[in-house]
Design a protein around this motif. Structure first.
Motif, short mmCIF file in Angstrom:
data_model
loop_
_atom_site.label_atom_id
_atom_site.label_comp_id
_atom_site.label_asym_id
_atom_site.label_seq_id
_atom_site.Cartn_x
_atom_site.Cartn_y
_atom_site.Cartn_z
N SER A 140 -8.02 0.24 -5.22
CA SER A 140 -9.15 0.56 -4.33
C SER A 140 -9.76 -0.66 -3.66
O SER A 140 -10.63 -0.51 -2.80
CB SER A 140 -10.24 1.27 -5.13
OG SER A 140 -10.70 0.46 -6.19
N ILE A 141 -9.34 -1.87 -4.02
CA ILE A 141 -10.00 -3.08 -3.50
C ILE A 141 -10.03 -3.11 -1.97
O ILE A 141 -11.09 -3.38 -1.39
CB ILE A 141 -9.37 -4.34 -4.10
CG1 ILE A 141 -9.82 -4.49 -5.57
CG2 ILE A 141 -9.76 -5.59 -3.31
CD1 ILE A 141 -9.17 -5.64 -6.31
N PRO A 142 -8.92 -2.88 -1.26
CA PRO A 142 -9.01 -2.93 0.21
C PRO A 142 -10.02 -1.94 0.78
O PRO A 142 -10.78 -2.27 1.69
CB PRO A 142 -7.58 -2.60 0.66
CG PRO A 142 -6.72 -3.02 -0.49
CD PRO A 142 -7.52 -2.68 -1.71
N ASP A 143 -10.05 -0.72 0.23
CA ASP A 143 -11.02 0.27 0.71
C ASP A 143 -12.44 -0.14 0.37
O ASP A 143 -13.37 0.10 1.15
CB ASP A 143 -10.71 1.65 0.12
CG ASP A 143 -9.44 2.26 0.68
OD1 ASP A 143 -9.18 2.08 1.88
OD2 ASP A 143 -8.71 2.91 -0.08
N ALA A 144 -12.61 -0.76 -0.78
CA ALA A 144 -13.94 -1.21 -1.18
C ALA A 144 -14.45 -2.30 -0.25
O ALA A 144 -15.62 -2.29 0.16
CB ALA A 144 -13.90 -1.70 -2.63
N VAL A 145 -13.61 -3.25 0.08
CA VAL A 145 -14.02 -4.33 0.99
C VAL A 145 -14.37 -3.76 2.35
O VAL A 145 -15.39 -4.13 2.96
CB VAL A 145 -12.91 -5.39 1.09
CG1 VAL A 145 -13.25 -6.42 2.17
CG2 VAL A 145 -12.71 -6.09 -0.25
N THR A 146 -13.55 -2.84 2.84
CA THR A 146 -13.83 -2.20 4.13
C THR A 146 -15.18 -1.50 4.10
O THR A 146 -15.96 -1.57 5.06
CB THR A 146 -12.72 -1.20 4.47
OG1 THR A 146 -11.48 -1.90 4.61
CG2 THR A 146 -13.02 -0.45 5.76
N ALA A 147 -15.48 -0.83 2.99
CA ALA A 147 -16.74 -0.11 2.87
C ALA A 147 -17.93 -1.05 2.86
O ALA A 147 -18.96 -0.78 3.50
CB ALA A 147 -16.73 0.74 1.60
N VAL A 148 -17.82 -2.16 2.16
CA VAL A 148 -18.93 -3.12 2.13
C VAL A 148 -19.14 -3.72 3.52
O VAL A 148 -20.27 -3.90 3.98
CB VAL A 148 -18.70 -4.22 1.08
CG1 VAL A 148 -19.82 -5.26 1.13
CG2 VAL A 148 -18.64 -3.62 -0.32
N SER B 224 -10.71 4.64 -4.71
CA SER B 224 -11.03 4.56 -3.29
C SER B 224 -12.01 5.65 -2.87
O SER B 224 -12.82 5.45 -1.96
CB SER B 224 -9.74 4.68 -2.46
OG SER B 224 -8.93 3.53 -2.62
N GLU B 225 -11.92 6.81 -3.53
CA GLU B 225 -12.81 7.92 -3.17
C GLU B 225 -14.28 7.53 -3.28
O GLU B 225 -15.12 8.02 -2.52
CB GLU B 225 -12.53 9.14 -4.05
CG GLU B 225 -11.24 9.86 -3.73
CD GLU B 225 -9.99 9.14 -4.22
OE1 GLU B 225 -8.88 9.57 -3.82
OE2 GLU B 225 -10.10 8.16 -4.98
N ALA B 226 -14.61 6.65 -4.24
CA ALA B 226 -16.00 6.23 -4.41
C ALA B 226 -16.53 5.57 -3.14
O ALA B 226 -17.70 5.74 -2.78
CB ALA B 226 -16.12 5.27 -5.59
N TYR B 227 -15.66 4.83 -2.46
CA TYR B 227 -16.09 4.05 -1.30
C TYR B 227 -16.11 4.87 -0.01
O TYR B 227 -16.34 4.35 1.07
CB TYR B 227 -15.20 2.81 -1.18
CG TYR B 227 -15.33 1.97 -2.43
CD1 TYR B 227 -16.39 1.10 -2.60
CD2 TYR B 227 -14.40 2.11 -3.47
CE1 TYR B 227 -16.54 0.38 -3.76
CE2 TYR B 227 -14.54 1.37 -4.65
CZ TYR B 227 -15.61 0.52 -4.78
OH TYR B 227 -15.78 -0.20 -5.95
#
Length: 219
Positions: A18-26, A192-195
């Motif tokens: 999920s790291i790439p999706d998390a960074v995109t979300a931030v 990834s769903e969290a983000y």
């Protein structure tokens, strides 16, 4: 004016997909400019230009001795530090880090739906959430219970999922002060769903703004 964040995602142990999706979300959160790095040299440089440093699902040993020294000085002098999910699985060989974060990861059951209970609505990370928050995550257990050393914002209701190991008192989200700095940690954010979840994104943004002393959370 936007606040500048350093989002650090270096892993030397388990790596979350999920790291790439998390960074995109931030990056998409209102009010922030994000520098993202997995290079330990990023923590060796001066950090005083950042409103907060965010360890986002880091794992294993991720800092050099110089980086440890820089982070210690930054937070002690008033910088904000935010740990997300596997940030509790980080720097096991550095005693200060465990004290900074408040607790260290021990284990987790299977990824599954459960309920988080909001204990403190007087915080920007939780004031928008229902008292019982339905969520799906890994429901981390910790090696020690941080209550008494931190301000607990939310806990896990172990009766709502299978495999919990901390019992009735299971802190999951908390904050604390370190020197002149502020520390916020949320154990949530595995998938990834969290983000893509508006409630979780507001939760994360609220934790960052508190740690960085922005807006109504400046004091």
């Amino acid at each position: 004016m936007t606040a500048r964040l350093l989002v650090y995602t270096r892993t030397t142990a388990y790596r979350h997909d999920s790291i790439p999706d998390a960074v995109t979300a931030v990056r998409a959160l209102d009010g922030f400019t994000v520098d993202h790095s997995e290079d330990p040299a990023a923590l060796e440089a001066p950090l005083d230009g950042y409103a907060a440093v965010v360890f986002l699902s880091t794992s294993g040993e991720v800092l050099t001795p110089a980086g440890r020294e820089r982070l210690t000085g930054y937070v002690g002098a008033g910088g904000g530090f935010v740990g997300v999910h596997a940030a509790a699985c980080t720097e096991y060989d550095w005693p200060y880090y465990g004290e900074l974060l408040g607790a260290r990861f021990d284990r987790h059951p299977a990824y599954q739906p459960g309920k988080a209970v909001i204990e403190d609505h007087d915080h920007s990370a939780t004031r928008h959430l229902p008292t019982v928050w339905d969520f799906t995550d890994e429901w981390y257990d910790f090696r020690t219970n941080p209550r008494g050393r931190v301000r607990v914002l939310a806990g896990a209701d172990e009766s709502s999922y299978e495999g919990g190991g901390m019992g009735a008192d299971h802190p999951l989200v908390w904050c604390r002060e370190e020197g002149a700095g502020r520390v916020f940690y949320t154990a949530l954010g595995h998938a990834s769903e969290a983000y893509r979840d508006p409630g979780f994104l507001a939760h994360l943004r609220g934790g960052i703004t508190w740690a960085a002393r922005l807006g109504r959370d400046a004091q």
